[in-house]
Design an enzyme around this catalytic site. Structure first.
Site, mmCIF file in Angstrom:
data_model
loop_
_atom_site.group_PDB
_atom_site.id
_atom_site.type_symbol
_atom_site.label_atom_id
_atom_site.label_comp_id
_atom_site.label_asym_id
_atom_site.label_seq_id
_atom_site.Cartn_x
_atom_site.Cartn_y
_atom_site.Cartn_z
ATOM 1 N N LYS A 42 0.540 -1.180 -0.158
ATOM 2 C CA LYS A 42 -0.151 0.079 0.021
ATOM 3 C C LYS A 42 0.733 1.340 0.077
ATOM 4 C CE LYS A 42 -3.269 -2.602 3.102
ATOM 5 N NZ LYS A 42 -3.276 -2.649 4.352
ATOM 6 N N GLY A 43 2.063 0.936 0.432
ATOM 7 C CA GLY A 43 2.912 2.325 0.449
ATOM 8 C C GLY A 43 3.036 3.327 -0.383
ATOM 9 N N ASP A 102 14.934 0.602 0.227
ATOM 10 C CA ASP A 102 15.842 0.182 1.347
ATOM 11 C C ASP A 102 16.894 -0.890 1.083
ATOM 12 O OD1 ASP A 102 16.389 -0.309 3.826
ATOM 13 O OD2 ASP A 102 14.545 -0.444 4.868
ATOM 14 N N LYS A 130 16.909 5.155 0.797
ATOM 15 C CA LYS A 130 17.752 5.250 1.933
ATOM 16 C C LYS A 130 19.181 5.382 1.629
ATOM 17 C CE LYS A 130 14.585 3.494 5.610
ATOM 18 N NZ LYS A 130 14.298 2.543 6.697
ATOM 19 N N PHE A 151 13.881 4.507 9.845
ATOM 20 C CA PHE A 151 12.721 4.267 9.784
ATOM 21 C C PHE A 151 11.664 5.741 9.705
ATOM 22 C CE2 PHE A 151 8.311 2.611 10.374
ATOM 23 C CZ PHE A 151 8.255 1.595 9.421
ATOM 24 N N VAL A 152 11.100 5.749 8.494
ATOM 25 C CA VAL A 152 10.109 6.883 8.314
ATOM 26 C C VAL A 152 8.770 6.447 7.923
ATOM 27 C CG1 VAL A 152 12.132 8.187 7.524
ATOM 28 C CG2 VAL A 152 10.721 6.944 5.813
ATOM 29 N N ASP A 158 4.048 3.681 6.620
ATOM 30 C CA ASP A 158 3.200 3.295 7.769
ATOM 31 C C ASP A 158 4.275 2.544 8.800
ATOM 32 O OD1 ASP A 158 3.507 0.601 6.422
ATOM 33 O OD2 ASP A 158 2.250 -0.071 7.847
ATOM 34 N N ARG A 164 0.108 6.462 7.467
ATOM 35 C CA ARG A 164 -0.082 6.893 6.037
ATOM 36 C C ARG A 164 -0.237 7.929 5.343
ATOM 37 N NH1 ARG A 164 1.417 1.391 4.017
ATOM 38 N NH2 ARG A 164 0.573 -0.186 4.980
#
Ligand code: XMP
Length: 183
Positions: A42-43, A102, A130, A151-152, A158, A164
């Site tokens: 979903k990101g 990542d 990243k 971590f963002v 999310d 989100r």
């Protein structure tokens, strides 16, 4: 929700301007003819919906569900394709969109699958990359922003399914992550 944020890394206006620029880059680069865009859920959905509305040319949108994180804040190493069907990509020029690069495993695995399925050309776009060594040999064609190795959340990204809908990209307070406990 905003009270859970330790600091904003990239604010809404900066994201908006960069996404507009990325849309121009995509338009300039892709050959004529209908473009197929594959959005990783979903990101990437917030990023994709802003980017794609700024591209004034024919395109089709497909979504794919892949899992590589499983609720933790570190990648677990496996990429699972969760859909029962796969879009028809043979002979197509494909733009693959994800939220963040990542370890690189997700983009690498999906781009490889697209090529296996006969895509003519695969380009990749991510909002964030990243700043770290990748575990898979992959580079995104279009990168919105380089971020540090932390971590963002926000703008599609999310933590445990939340944040989100934040309009910016930020970092959570450590106590929020600690309070959430193990995944
Ligand atoms: P890889 O390691 O395969 O990771 O390049 C890509 C996927 O992992 C998730 N991811 C994150 N999600 N904050 C998030 O909310 C992060 O900092 C983060 N880093 C990786 C994301 O789903 C991405 O598609």
């Amino acid at each position: 929700m905003q009270g859970d944020i330790q600091r904003v890394l990239i604010d809404e206006g900066v994201i908006s301007r960069r996404v507009s620029r990325m849309a121009e880059e995509v338009q300039a680069d892709f050959p004529e003819g209908p473009l197929l865009v594959i959005v990783l859920l979903k990101g990437a959905m917030v990023f994709a919906s802003d980017l794609l509305r700024r591209i004034a040319r024919p395109l089709e949108i497909e979504c794919l569900n892949v899992a590589s994180y499983h609720g933790a804040t570190e990648s677990c190493g496996r990429v699972d394709f969760l859909d029962r069907t796969f879009p028809r990509v043979a002979g197509r020029s494909v733009l693959l969109l994800d939220d963040i690069l990542d370890t690189g495993r997700t983009l690498h695995a999906v781009a490889a699958r697209l090529r296996d399925e006969g895509a003519k050309e695969v380009r990749t776009g991510v909002l964030l990359a990243k700043d770290k060594a990748r575990e898979a040999d992959v580079r995104a064609t279009y990168v919105g922003f380089e971020v540090g190795d932390e971590f963002v959340v926000g703008y599609g990204l999310d933590f445990r399914g939340r944040y989100r809908n934040l309009p910016f990209v930020g970092v959570l307070k450590p106590e929020v992550v600690e309070r959430a406990g193990p995944p």
